[in-house]
Design an enzyme around this catalytic site. Structure first.
Site, PDB file in Angstrom:
ATOM      1  N   ASP A 275       0.848  -1.185   0.000  1.00  0.00           N
ATOM      2  CA  ASP A 275       0.000   0.000   0.000  1.00  0.00           C
ATOM      3  C   ASP A 275       0.887   1.239   0.000  1.00  0.00           C
ATOM      4  O   ASP A 275       2.104   1.158   0.231  1.00  0.00           O
ATOM      5  CB  ASP A 275      -0.951  -0.032   1.200  1.00  0.00           C
ATOM      6  CG  ASP A 275      -2.284   0.637   0.900  1.00  0.00           C
ATOM      7  OD1 ASP A 275      -2.307   1.575   0.078  1.00  0.00           O
ATOM      8  OD2 ASP A 275      -3.304   0.236   1.486  1.00  0.00           O
ATOM      9  N   TRP A 276       0.288   2.388  -0.213  1.00  0.00           N
ATOM     10  CA  TRP A 276       1.048   3.601  -0.525  1.00  0.00           C
ATOM     11  C   TRP A 276       1.671   4.221   0.723  1.00  0.00           C
ATOM     12  O   TRP A 276       1.018   4.425   1.737  1.00  0.00           O
ATOM     13  CB  TRP A 276       0.121   4.598  -1.208  1.00  0.00           C
ATOM     14  CG  TRP A 276       0.097   4.563  -2.703  1.00  0.00           C
ATOM     15  CD1 TRP A 276       0.109   5.654  -3.534  1.00  0.00           C
ATOM     16  CD2 TRP A 276       0.058   3.428  -3.587  1.00  0.00           C
ATOM     17  NE1 TRP A 276       0.089   5.245  -4.865  1.00  0.00           N
ATOM     18  CE2 TRP A 276       0.055   3.885  -4.916  1.00  0.00           C
ATOM     19  CE3 TRP A 276       0.039   2.040  -3.372  1.00  0.00           C
ATOM     20  CZ2 TRP A 276       0.032   3.045  -6.026  1.00  0.00           C
ATOM     21  CZ3 TRP A 276       0.009   1.191  -4.466  1.00  0.00           C
ATOM     22  CH2 TRP A 276       0.006   1.693  -5.773  1.00  0.00           C
TER      23      TRP A 276
END
Length: 586
Positions: free
Chosen positions: A303-304
């Site tokens: 995920d970012w």
């Protein structure tokens, strides 16, 4: 001059991958391991200047200097402009030493939610209900048609990776990300995700496919107090009900359907036999569970924002390195690579990977293993042969009339009738009633009756509401609706005053499980929506369309019941106002 083997489309993909890999410098390999963000100018040109408030580098810097080739596009734009921009970006990539084409991705773009950290409203694309609305219908064939439409519209503008579907179970009623899920039912979610993956990717990954990045492994629903792990106060993921395996069921189905990519969540598991570090750093979860036990062979992209603190809307946010906050950026990157991740979402620091290899901390063979997976997908998607799109075709395809009609029909089908005690709906259209509307476009309502300004003069009021939430001061966090699900005073009193004054059709948008016992008791009729236009609602209210929705999660009776429920156990609140699966037929 001989054509390099990797540019020869007649050769097997694996041979092309090995040829290209053998030609790459360590810097070029490291660039593949980063899946960063881009924005574009409204006229279809790349961003060549940045103030650093959201994006730290310009597009030419990321492609030409940092050698990245994977990006997700932020923002909503016209179809022709997106296609033109995409082609310019591919031209930049073609001008690099090896000419490795860009793989472009996007968060969901086909519904009503607009959150720069999770999804974008449909804009030029066909508008459908949120995933919760597809779950309310519960029709795998419809989900396949939806995903196939997404595929066609994405291909037209150059998107080749979907940062969806999101198949977490909506087991904590307060969690902000539920609108992107298929609700609380693991069996239904498993069924729908298989249709979704087939619709995006086709029978196998190829030039007409959009690669599905399924998220958030191993299921992000059980968040303590329903807070979101984008933020430090929401980092803990807990399983007091012992339902950890239950949350894995949709992911097993996605893997069986052949999903190409998987995204681990931010959450830090607490009180389990898993190491208490965020899932993107968790070797027992990524390698042990996902790779070895479940047999997933595709790309794992974090995920970012796991590695570096970053400015978002000009405010600093810490790296989401939960449980590893004390480590340096390089040490975090090493831990994620050790865990088995192939790519870092939302990051753009290939020099960190280069230094990890040169220092001996990470073997170059480990980097090669991930680069192989990433290059193989580019070849399978046909990007080396045909990286460009046709802007004219994009303008004709995106939002095409038949796609829009499918989405509009799905909006109507997804509407869920919760109460209709006196049978007030469907309404008679002749003669048109006097309508008082609130949060409804008066121009739209005028096609169904005479719109009046005073509820006392109305035969019926139509009131649209949204699930309550507690506003957060941080700009980025304000997009993630969290906290109480109950309407506060005096807002609730104002709503009930209207309901007591005139028979009122209430439609509440359920992005989470609203606590509305008083409204349910006093509305003349109550409908739930998950992303639907005013016309869709009024068509159902006047019998021009048939609602089919059933609640994708229960609606609790009180916040006390929510607080007493177990975050990992779906539909766990005591004596809910409406049970999971509730919905009336008209």
């Amino acid at each position: 001059m001989n054509t390099p083997a990797y540019k020869d489309a007649s050769l097997p993909v694996d041979r092309r991958v090995e040829d290209l890999l053998s030609r790459m410098t360590l810097e070029e390999k490291a660039g593949q391991l980063f899946h960063s963000m881009l924005m574009m100018n409204a006229d279809g040109t790349p961003v060549t200047e940045t103030d650093g408030s959201t994006l730290p580098f310009t597009t030419p810097e990321l492609i030409g200097e940092r050698l990245l080739t994977h990006f997700n596009l932020l923002g909503t734009y016209g179809a022709r402009e997106m296609a033109q921009w995409h082609n310019t970006v591919q031209e930049m990539a073609a001008a690099t030493r090896l000419g490795i084409p860009v793989t472009l991705s996007t968060d969901p773009r086909h519904a009503f939610t607009d959150n720069i950290g999770a999804s974008f409203n449909a804009g030029a694309f066909s508008a459908w209900p949120e995933a919760l609305g597809l779950a309310a219908i519960g029709d795998p064939d419809l989900v396949f048609r939806f995903a196939d439409t997404v595929r066609r519209e994405y291909l037209a503008v150059g998107f080749r990776v979907a940062l969806h579907p999101q198949i977490d179970l909506a087991s904590e009623p307060r969690w902000a990300r539920q609108t992107g899920t298929f609700g609380s039912d693991a069996r239904l979610t498993a069924e729908l995700v298989q249709a979704y993956v087939r619709g995006l990717q086709g029978p196998e990954l190829g030039p007409e496919s959009v690669s599905a990045m399924v998220k958030h492994f191993p299921g992000g629903g059980p968040q303590k107090d329903g807070e979101d792990p984008h933020f430090a106060h929401g980092k803990e993921q807990v399983y007091p009900g012992g339902m950890r395996e239950h949350h894995l069921e949709p992911f097993k189905a996605a893997i069986a359907a052949g999903c190409a990519q998987m995204m681990p969540y931010y959450g830090q598991p607490i009180g389990t036999d898993w190491e208490e570090v965020g899932f993107g750093f968790n070797k027992g979860v990524v390698t042990g569970l996902l790779r070895e036990e479940l047999g997933f062979e595709g790309i794992v992209c974090t995920d970012w924002g796991l590695l570096n603190d970053a400015a978002i809307f000009g405010q600093m946010h810490p790296a989401r390195a939960w449980g590893l906050e004390h480590l340096s950026t390089a040490e975090r990157a090493a831990r994620a690579l050790d865990a088995g991740c192939d790519q870092f979402g939302g990051e753009q620091c290939p020099e960190v990977v280069v230094e990890l290899v040169r220092s001996g901390r990470i073997a170059e063979s480990r980097i090669d293993a991930s680069v192989r997976r990433l290059l193989r997908e580019k070849f399978r998607l046909g990007l080396f042969e045909n990286p460009y799109v046709d802007p004219d075709a994009a303008a004709e395809t995106v939002g095409r009339a038949d796609f829009a009609a499918l989405g509009a029909a799905a909006q109507r089908r997804s509407l869920t009738v919760l109460t209709n005690p006196e049978g007030i709906i469907p309404l008679s259209a002749k003669p048109g009633p006097k309508l008082y509307v609130r949060n409804v476009d008066e121009a739209v309502a005028a096609a169904y009756g005479e719109v009046v300004a005073d509820p006392a003069a109305a035969d019926l009021a139509v009131l649209r509401l949204r699930t309550p939430y507690e506003p957060r001061e941080n700009v980025f966090e304000s997009f993630f609706h969290s906290g109480s699900l109950a309407f506060p005073e005096p807002e609730l009193a104002a709503i009930l005053t209207l309901l007591d004054q005139v028979p009122t059709l209430v439609c509440i948008n359920l992005e989470r499980a609203a606590v509305i016992p008083e409204i349910a008791a006093r509305a003349a009729a109550l409908i739930a929506d998950y992303g639907a236009s005013d016309a869709a609602l009024l068509d159902v209210a006047f019998g021009r369309a048939v609602p089919e929705g059933r609640l994708p999660f229960e609606l609790p009776r009180s916040m006390k019941a929510v607080e007493a429920s177990r975050p990992d156990v779906p539909n766990d609140t005591e004596n809910p106002v409406f049970a999971h699966g509730h919905g009336l037929s008209l």
